[in-house]
Design a protein around this motif. Structure first.
Motif, PDB file in Angstrom:
ATOM      1  N   SER A 162       0.816  -1.217   0.000  1.00 38.78           N
ATOM      2  CA  SER A 162       0.000   0.000   0.000  1.00 38.78           C
ATOM      3  C   SER A 162       0.850   1.267   0.000  1.00 38.78           C
ATOM      4  CB  SER A 162      -0.939   0.005   1.211  1.00 38.78           C
ATOM      5  OG  SER A 162      -1.876  -1.051   1.115  1.00 38.78           O
ATOM      6  N   ARG A 163       2.135   1.099   0.209  1.00 34.02           N
ATOM      7  CA  ARG A 163       3.020   2.266   0.149  1.00 34.02           C
ATOM      8  C   ARG A 163       3.333   2.668  -1.286  1.00 34.02           C
ATOM      9  NH1 ARG A 163       7.976   2.243   4.106  1.00 34.02           N
ATOM     10  NH2 ARG A 163       7.930   4.420   3.380  1.00 34.02           N
ATOM     11  N   ILE A 164       2.932   1.842  -2.239  1.00 35.96           N
ATOM     12  CA  ILE A 164       3.037   2.248  -3.646  1.00 35.96           C
ATOM     13  C   ILE A 164       1.815   3.101  -3.951  1.00 35.96           C
ATOM     14  CG2 ILE A 164       3.241   1.463  -6.032  1.00 35.96           C
ATOM     15  CD1 ILE A 164       4.252  -1.219  -4.982  1.00 35.96           C
ATOM     16  N   ASN A 165       2.001   4.394  -3.956  1.00 31.22           N
ATOM     17  CA  ASN A 165       0.845   5.292  -4.057  1.00 31.22           C
ATOM     18  C   ASN A 165       0.959   6.356  -5.138  1.00 31.22           C
ATOM     19  OD1 ASN A 165       2.549   7.328  -2.821  1.00 31.22           O
ATOM     20  ND2 ASN A 165       2.106   6.347  -0.850  1.00 31.22           N
ATOM     21  N   GLY A 166       2.046   6.343  -5.905  1.00 31.05           N
ATOM     22  CA  GLY A 166       2.160   7.341  -6.962  1.00 31.05           C
ATOM     23  C   GLY A 166       3.478   7.250  -7.713  1.00 31.05           C
ATOM     24  N   ILE A 167       3.610   8.039  -8.752  1.00 28.77           N
ATOM     25  CA  ILE A 167       4.813   8.036  -9.596  1.00 28.77           C
ATOM     26  C   ILE A 167       5.925   8.814  -8.903  1.00 28.77           C
ATOM     27  CG2 ILE A 167       5.791   8.797 -11.794  1.00 28.77           C
ATOM     28  CD1 ILE A 167       2.980   8.455 -13.007  1.00 28.77           C
ATOM     29  N   ILE A 168       7.101   8.170  -8.809  1.00 33.02           N
ATOM     30  CA  ILE A 168       8.259   8.861  -8.228  1.00 33.02           C
ATOM     31  C   ILE A 168       9.332   9.118  -9.291  1.00 33.02           C
ATOM     32  CG2 ILE A 168       7.855   7.950  -5.920  1.00 33.02           C
ATOM     33  CD1 ILE A 168      10.084   5.901  -6.420  1.00 33.02           C
ATOM     34  N   GLY A 169       9.122   8.624 -10.505  1.00 36.97           N
ATOM     35  CA  GLY A 169      10.049   8.879 -11.605  1.00 36.97           C
ATOM     36  C   GLY A 169       9.444   8.425 -12.921  1.00 36.97           C
ATOM     37  N   GLU A 170       9.562   9.241 -13.961  1.00 37.18           N
ATOM     38  CA  GLU A 170       9.032   8.860 -15.280  1.00 37.18           C
ATOM     39  C   GLU A 170       9.878   9.491 -16.379  1.00 37.18           C
ATOM     40  OE1 GLU A 170       5.261  10.784 -16.506  1.00 37.18           O
ATOM     41  OE2 GLU A 170       5.294  11.723 -14.517  1.00 37.18           O
ATOM     42  N   TYR A 171       9.888   8.808 -17.537  1.00 40.60           N
ATOM     43  CA  TYR A 171      10.685   9.304 -18.660  1.00 40.60           C
ATOM     44  C   TYR A 171      10.158   8.688 -19.946  1.00 40.60           C
ATOM     45  CZ  TYR A 171      14.866  11.403 -20.722  1.00 40.60           C
ATOM     46  OH  TYR A 171      15.724  12.197 -21.452  1.00 40.60           O
ATOM     47  N   SER A 172      10.333   9.402 -21.044  1.00 44.46           N
ATOM     48  CA  SER A 172       9.935   8.872 -22.345  1.00 44.46           C
ATOM     49  C   SER A 172      10.940   9.330 -23.400  1.00 44.46           C
ATOM     50  CB  SER A 172       8.532   9.338 -22.728  1.00 44.46           C
ATOM     51  OG  SER A 172       8.512  10.728 -23.037  1.00 44.46           O
ATOM     52  N   THR A 173      11.035   8.552 -24.476  1.00 45.54           N
ATOM     53  CA  THR A 173      11.879   8.909 -25.618  1.00 45.54           C
ATOM     54  C   THR A 173      11.113   8.634 -26.900  1.00 45.54           C
ATOM     55  OG1 THR A 173      12.876   6.696 -25.674  1.00 45.54           O
ATOM     56  CG2 THR A 173      14.034   8.383 -24.405  1.00 45.54           C
ATOM     57  N   SER A 174      11.528   9.299 -27.951  1.00 44.49           N
ATOM     58  CA  SER A 174      10.865   9.163 -29.256  1.00 44.49           C
ATOM     59  C   SER A 174      11.607   8.164 -30.131  1.00 44.49           C
ATOM     60  CB  SER A 174      10.817  10.520 -29.959  1.00 44.49           C
ATOM     61  OG  SER A 174      10.370  10.365 -31.294  1.00 44.49           O
ATOM     62  N   PHE A 175      10.833   7.319 -30.826  1.00 45.40           N
ATOM     63  CA  PHE A 175      11.426   6.422 -31.824  1.00 45.40           C
ATOM     64  C   PHE A 175      10.887   6.748 -33.220  1.00 45.40           C
ATOM     65  CE2 PHE A 175       8.046   4.090 -29.517  1.00 45.40           C
ATOM     66  CZ  PHE A 175       7.092   3.991 -30.530  1.00 45.40           C
ATOM     67  N   LYS A 176      10.528   8.011 -33.404  1.00 51.78           N
ATOM     68  CA  LYS A 176       9.983   8.439 -34.692  1.00 51.78           C
ATOM     69  C   LYS A 176      10.970   8.127 -35.815  1.00 51.78           C
ATOM     70  CE  LYS A 176       7.892  12.444 -36.964  1.00 51.78           C
ATOM     71  NZ  LYS A 176       7.533  13.889 -36.843  1.00 51.78           N
ATOM     72  N   GLY A 177      10.484   7.535 -36.882  1.00 49.56           N
ATOM     73  CA  GLY A 177      11.329   7.169 -38.011  1.00 49.56           C
ATOM     74  C   GLY A 177      11.870   5.759 -37.944  1.00 49.56           C
ATOM     75  N   SER A 178      11.594   5.045 -36.843  1.00 50.93           N
ATOM     76  CA  SER A 178      12.099   3.681 -36.707  1.00 50.93           C
ATOM     77  C   SER A 178      11.288   2.715 -37.560  1.00 50.93           C
ATOM     78  CB  SER A 178      12.025   3.225 -35.243  1.00 50.93           C
ATOM     79  OG  SER A 178      12.919   3.953 -34.449  1.00 50.93           O
ATOM     80  N   SER A 179      11.931   1.611 -37.914  1.00 53.31           N
ATOM     81  CA  SER A 179      11.243   0.542 -38.647  1.00 53.31           C
ATOM     82  C   SER A 179      10.250  -0.160 -37.730  1.00 53.31           C
ATOM     83  CB  SER A 179      12.258  -0.465 -39.176  1.00 53.31           C
ATOM     84  OG  SER A 179      12.869  -1.164 -38.091  1.00 53.31           O
ATOM     85  N   GLN A 180       9.300  -0.882 -38.325  1.00 52.84           N
ATOM     86  CA  GLN A 180       8.328  -1.628 -37.535  1.00 52.84           C
ATOM     87  C   GLN A 180       9.004  -2.695 -36.682  1.00 52.84           C
ATOM     88  OE1 GLN A 180       4.992  -1.110 -37.009  1.00 52.84           O
ATOM     89  NE2 GLN A 180       5.498   0.815 -38.047  1.00 52.84           N
TER      90      GLN A 180
ATOM     91  N   GLY B 122       1.905   6.071 -29.715  1.00 54.34           N
ATOM     92  CA  GLY B 122       2.333   6.960 -30.794  1.00 54.34           C
ATOM     93  C   GLY B 122       3.743   6.614 -31.213  1.00 54.34           C
ATOM     94  N   ASP B 123       4.624   7.594 -31.193  1.00 56.37           N
ATOM     95  CA  ASP B 123       6.016   7.342 -31.564  1.00 56.37           C
ATOM     96  C   ASP B 123       6.948   7.471 -30.369  1.00 56.37           C
ATOM     97  OD1 ASP B 123       5.938  10.042 -31.135  1.00 56.37           O
ATOM     98  OD2 ASP B 123       6.557  10.630 -33.160  1.00 56.37           O
ATOM     99  N   ARG B 124       6.411   7.135 -29.168  1.00 57.49           N
ATOM    100  CA  ARG B 124       7.231   7.255 -27.966  1.00 57.49           C
ATOM    101  C   ARG B 124       7.075   6.008 -27.092  1.00 57.49           C
ATOM    102  NH1 ARG B 124       9.140  12.379 -27.604  1.00 57.49           N
ATOM    103  NH2 ARG B 124       9.959  12.019 -25.505  1.00 57.49           N
ATOM    104  N   VAL B 125       8.140   5.751 -26.312  1.00 52.99           N
ATOM    105  CA  VAL B 125       8.092   4.706 -25.285  1.00 52.99           C
ATOM    106  C   VAL B 125       8.201   5.399 -23.933  1.00 52.99           C
ATOM    107  CG1 VAL B 125      10.592   4.287 -25.508  1.00 52.99           C
ATOM    108  CG2 VAL B 125       9.147   2.581 -24.375  1.00 52.99           C
TER     109      VAL B 125
END
Length: 480
Positions: free
Chosen positions: A215-233, A355-358
């Motif tokens: 129950s101590r897991i109650n929210g985001i303490i770190g987040e990040y995203s990057t773009s892979f736009k233009g990558s192959s399938q 979309g084009d992000r992870v």
């Protein structure tokens, strides 16, 4: 006077004859007693009188009495609302009748003639009682203890964490139960005569993962995203597959995680596709290309969550989707991203490809992690690429052909700052990275009059030797 003497002699003779008869009868009687095969008068076993019985009669007599007594006795064991009753026979209880009868028969039969007679007389007067030894069949006790244990024992069950689109639910843990079998065996053994009610010894097994902890897991303490736009399938699929392998994992306090162990080998049988990877500093199609973008995105989410990084390596070629000094190259069996949860609360990982992000999200206790992290890379040195000329007699004089694309090198220091209530309370250097430069190499047509010690073969050999020093396969970047 003579008549009186004759009468006295007759009386004396009669007395002697009478005494002889009495003594003879006495000795006859005692010798008969000494030679009897019956148990002597006054001998008891467990309060039962066995006087003048043969061994067989005594055995049957005692057995009939005690077996009836055994059949009426039970041992009662209790745990909460469970109750177990076992007759002494079921417990493997038995008396050693033979041993007791042998001892009873042996009374008055040891020592010389006079000692035996003396003992027989004493026993007749005072009596003697022989104890009846008993014992248990421990195999039966073990079997009963196992049955009780199987009935009472209960496996513990960890609390469960359910995450549905950001909605967190935690189920209760189930406390396990286990019978202390060794203690119960001893209690039953010690209780065989008193037959008191036994409270079965049961221990609780507290699950490692409890509701209060999860129950101590109650929210985001770190987040990040990057773009892979233009990558192959194929590359996008590799990113999705590796990100899903991390998604849903929980790292308990003190536990470590390996990116490679969690995502598994990059092989087609595990669903990975062919996309660009880095081999010897060059982009080359191979299975698993793109996974480095997953590890890099996760690495930055970990940094912002203030998770301890145990192992991380930069790429040989700077990644295009993050700043220098913030990438994390992986190569199964060679390069890994490893980290440990040093908080006193669990952390949970979520990821998505949209979309084009992870995206990566690290969840934990926002009340405890009440500060933010800022990551700042600093390029401390830029190393321009140089040019190498390889004279080639096969080319037209003055012509120039690119053999190897050069790239600039960098030395980068990366700092992590902790910010609380708008104030920077610490700033530490966390990594020093070196992205090696690579020279441009050209073939140049040699003028007829030009002489040089550098020829085509030696120049290309140097190129090959340089590349072999970077011969680790990194799981993919794109050159956007």
């Amino acid at each position: 006077m003579e008549g009186t003497n004759n009468k006295t002699r007759i009386i004396l003779i009669l007395a002697i004859i009478l005494l002889a008869i009495i003594l003879g009868l006495g000795f006859y009687g005692y010798f008969k007693v000494l030679s009897t095969d019956l148990i002597y008068e006054g001998v008891k076993v467990d309060q039962y009188d066995l006087s003048y019985m043969s061994k067989e009669e005594a055995f049957n007599f005692i057995k009939d009495k005690k077996e009836e007594e055994i059949s009426r006795k039970h041992m009662r064991l209790i745990y909460l609302d469970k109750e177990y009753n076992y007759g002494l026979k079921e417990l493997g209880f038995y008396f050693d009748y033979g041993k007791a009868i042998d001892r009873a028969y042996g009374v008055g039969r040891e020592g010389n003639l006079f000692n035996r007679l003396k003992e027989i007389v004493r026993i007749k007067r005072d009596g003697v009682e022989i104890s009846l030894d008993s014992n248990l069949n421990m195999e039966k006790i073990d079997h009963i203890v196992e049955n009780i244990s199987q009935d009472i024992d209960k496996e513990p069950k960890d609390a469960e964490f359910h995450f549905n689109g950001g909605n967190i639910q935690v189920t209760e843990e189930i406390i396990g139960k286990t019978v202390d079998k060794d203690k119960l065996r001893q209690m039953m053994y010690d209780n065989i005569h008193s037959l008191d009610i036994i409270q079965i010894p049961v221990e609780d097994i507290i699950p490692k993962i409890t509701k209060s902890l999860l129950s101590r897991i109650n929210g985001i303490i770190g987040e990040y995203s990057t773009s892979f736009k233009g990558s192959s399938q194929n590359r996008i699929e590799n990113i999705r597959l590796s990100a899903n392998a991390i998604k849903g994992k929980i790292l308990m306090p003190g536990e470590s995680m390996s990116f490679n162990e969690t995502t598994g080998p990059r092989a087609k049988k595990y669903g990975y596709k062919e996309a660009n990877v880095i081999i010897a500093g060059e982009f080359t199609p191979d299975v698993g290309g793109g996974v480095c973008q997953t590890s890099t995105t996760l690495y930055n989410a970990l940094l912002l969550a203030d998770i301890a990084i145990l192992e991380r390596s930069p790429h040989s070629i700077p990644a295009k989707y993050v700043k220098f000094g913030q990438d994390a190259a992986v190569a199964f069996g060679f390069l890994d991203l490893k980290f440990r949860n040093d908080f006193d609360f669990p952390i949970y990982f979520d990821s998505k490809v949209l979309g084009d992000r992870v995206y990566f999200y690290v969840y934990g206790d926002r009340k405890s992690k009440d500060y933010t992290i800022k990551i700042e890379p600093e390029i401390v040195e830029t190393i321009p690429a140089k040019e190498e000329i390889v004279l080639d007699k096969t080319l037209e004089p003055g012509s120039k052909v690119l053999v190897q694309q050069g790239r600039t090198g960098y030395r980068v220091n990366t700092y992590k700052s902790i910010i609380k209530n708008g104030k920077t309370i610490s700033k530490d250097l966390i990594t020093k990275d070196f992205y090696r430069p690579r020279n441009f190499i050209y073939r140049v047509g040699e003028e007829p009059s030009t002489t040089t010690s550098t020829d085509t073969d030696s120049g290309l050999n140097n190129l090959i030797e340089d590349d072999e020093s970077e011969n680790i396969i990194e799981d993919g970047d794109i050159e956007n």
